[in-house]
Design an enzyme around this catalytic site. Structure first.
Site, PDB file in Angstrom:
ATOM      1  N   GLY A 129     -13.200  -6.500  -5.412  1.00 24.84           N
ATOM      2  CA  GLY A 129     -13.040  -7.782  -6.086  1.00 24.84           C
ATOM      3  C   GLY A 129     -13.663  -7.898  -7.466  1.00 24.84           C
ATOM      4  N   ASN A 139     -12.046  -7.658 -10.216  1.00 29.03           N
ATOM      5  CA  ASN A 139     -11.119  -8.502 -10.987  1.00 29.03           C
ATOM      6  C   ASN A 139     -11.248  -9.969 -10.593  1.00 29.03           C
ATOM      7  OD1 ASN A 139      -9.310  -7.030 -12.968  1.00 29.03           O
ATOM      8  ND2 ASN A 139      -9.252  -5.661 -11.197  1.00 29.03           N
ATOM      9  N   ILE A 173       2.251  -4.563  -0.409  1.00 29.70           N
ATOM     10  CA  ILE A 173       3.455  -4.978  -1.139  1.00 29.70           C
ATOM     11  C   ILE A 173       4.057  -6.185  -0.427  1.00 29.70           C
ATOM     12  CG2 ILE A 173       5.793  -4.287  -1.790  1.00 29.70           C
ATOM     13  CD1 ILE A 173       4.694  -1.496  -2.343  1.00 29.70           C
ATOM     14  N   HIS A 182      -2.093  -4.001 -12.723  1.00 31.86           N
ATOM     15  CA  HIS A 182      -1.866  -2.606 -12.323  1.00 31.86           C
ATOM     16  C   HIS A 182      -2.649  -1.696 -13.274  1.00 31.86           C
ATOM     17  CE1 HIS A 182      -0.023   0.843 -10.508  1.00 31.86           C
ATOM     18  NE2 HIS A 182       0.190   1.317 -11.717  1.00 31.86           N
TER      19      HIS A 182
HETATM   20  C1  GAR Z   1      -8.126  -2.401  -9.817  1.00 37.69           C
HETATM   21  O1  GAR Z   1      -8.265  -1.307 -10.672  1.00 37.69           O
HETATM   22  C2  GAR Z   1      -6.676  -2.859  -9.808  1.00 37.69           C
HETATM   23  O2  GAR Z   1      -6.049  -2.711 -11.036  1.00 37.69           O
HETATM   24  C3  GAR Z   1      -6.092  -1.902  -8.799  1.00 37.69           C
HETATM   25  O3  GAR Z   1      -7.078  -1.733  -7.816  1.00 37.69           O
HETATM   26  C4  GAR Z   1      -8.364  -1.996  -8.358  1.00 37.69           C
HETATM   27  C5  GAR Z   1      -9.003  -3.108  -7.548  1.00 37.69           C
HETATM   28  O4  GAR Z   1     -10.318  -3.330  -7.942  1.00 37.69           O
HETATM   29  N1  GAR Z   1      -4.852  -2.424  -8.274  1.00 37.69           N
HETATM   30  C6  GAR Z   1      -3.839  -1.665  -7.892  1.00 37.69           C
HETATM   31  O5  GAR Z   1      -3.867  -0.453  -7.895  1.00 37.69           O
HETATM   32  C7  GAR Z   1      -2.619  -2.431  -7.409  1.00 37.69           C
HETATM   33  N2  GAR Z   1      -1.469  -1.582  -7.401  1.00 37.69           N
HETATM   34  P1  GAR Z   1     -11.091  -4.682  -7.621  1.00 37.69           P
HETATM   35  O6  GAR Z   1     -10.932  -4.985  -6.125  1.00 37.69           O
HETATM   36  O7  GAR Z   1     -12.521  -4.350  -7.957  1.00 37.69           O
HETATM   37  O8  GAR Z   1     -10.533  -5.779  -8.494  1.00 37.69           O
END
Ligand code: GAR
Length: 208
Positions: free
Chosen positions: A12, A14, A93, A110
């Protein structure tokens, strides 16, 4: 004020960037009202709770397939009256029952420059492993709308970082998160909430 629902599956960071942006006023005309996780016990849930944001867990493993899972997600989004759905490290998805009803209302981050290193099977660290394997000299992240095909919806924002010779997938991932994802995701959310994203012929444009 737009009602923002964030979907997560992991650490999490992001989500944290969105929470921090909300606190500092970067997200205009929108508020995160619920965080939904596809997995129990992920740190993203803790981040939401630490900031008094309501949470819900809808475990992917409790549903036999993507369609039944997506139907439950759809029901929940409708109950929560979502104006915007943000996939912030959401690793499932969604079926078209959700993407059709919420067309141009779901934003995903992404961790690559779409159309490279994207689509089914490209998620998390795997994306950076593939980029390094290929030998690309730049990579980055893409903020895009979600449609019925994986990572194929209209692109809203993209940002680039250099790839260094001695990068590991973890180092590259971190550079892309810090320099692109954590900045552009809140920016795109704020633009959406202010109705500053226009769709023309299936492409997204930021209004001046
Ligand atoms: C992030 O890098 C996001 O861009 C990627 O997973 C990570 C999650 O990190 N998402 C994908 O690959 C979706 N296809 P987070 O849980 O620390 O935000």
């Amino acid at each position: 004020m737009k009602n923002i629902i964030v979907l997560v599956s992991g650490g999490g960071t992001n989500l944290q960037a969105l929470i921090d942006a909300q606190k500092s006023g970067i997200i205009k005309n929108g508020k995160i009202t619920c965080v939904i996780s596809s997995k129990p016990d992920v740190y993203a849930l803790e981040r939401a709770r630490n900031n008094d944001i309501p949470t819900k867990v809808i475990p992917r493993k409790n549903y036999p397939d993507s369609v039944t899972y997506s139907q439950e997600i759809l029901k929940t989004l409708n109950e929560l009256k979502a104006d915007l759905v943000v996939l912030a490290g959401f690793m499932t998805i969604l079926d078209e029952c959700v993407t059709k009803e919420y067309a141009y209302k779901i934003i995903n981050v992404h961790p690559a420059l779409i159309p490279s290193f994207c689509g089914e099977g490209f998620y998390g660290l795997k994306v950076h492993e593939k980029a390094l394997e290929y030998g690309v000299k730049v990579s980055g992240a893409t903020i895009h709308f979600v449609n019925e095909k994986a990572d194929a919806g209209a692109i809203i924002l993209q940002g680039v970082v250099d790839v260094e010779n001695d990068d590991t997938p973890e180092i590259l991932q971190r550079r892309i998160m810090e320099n692109v994802e954590w900045k552009l995701l809140p920016e795109a959310v704020s633009l959406f909430c202010q109705d500053k994203i226009e769709i023309i012929d299936g492409k997204a444009y930021v209004k001046e």
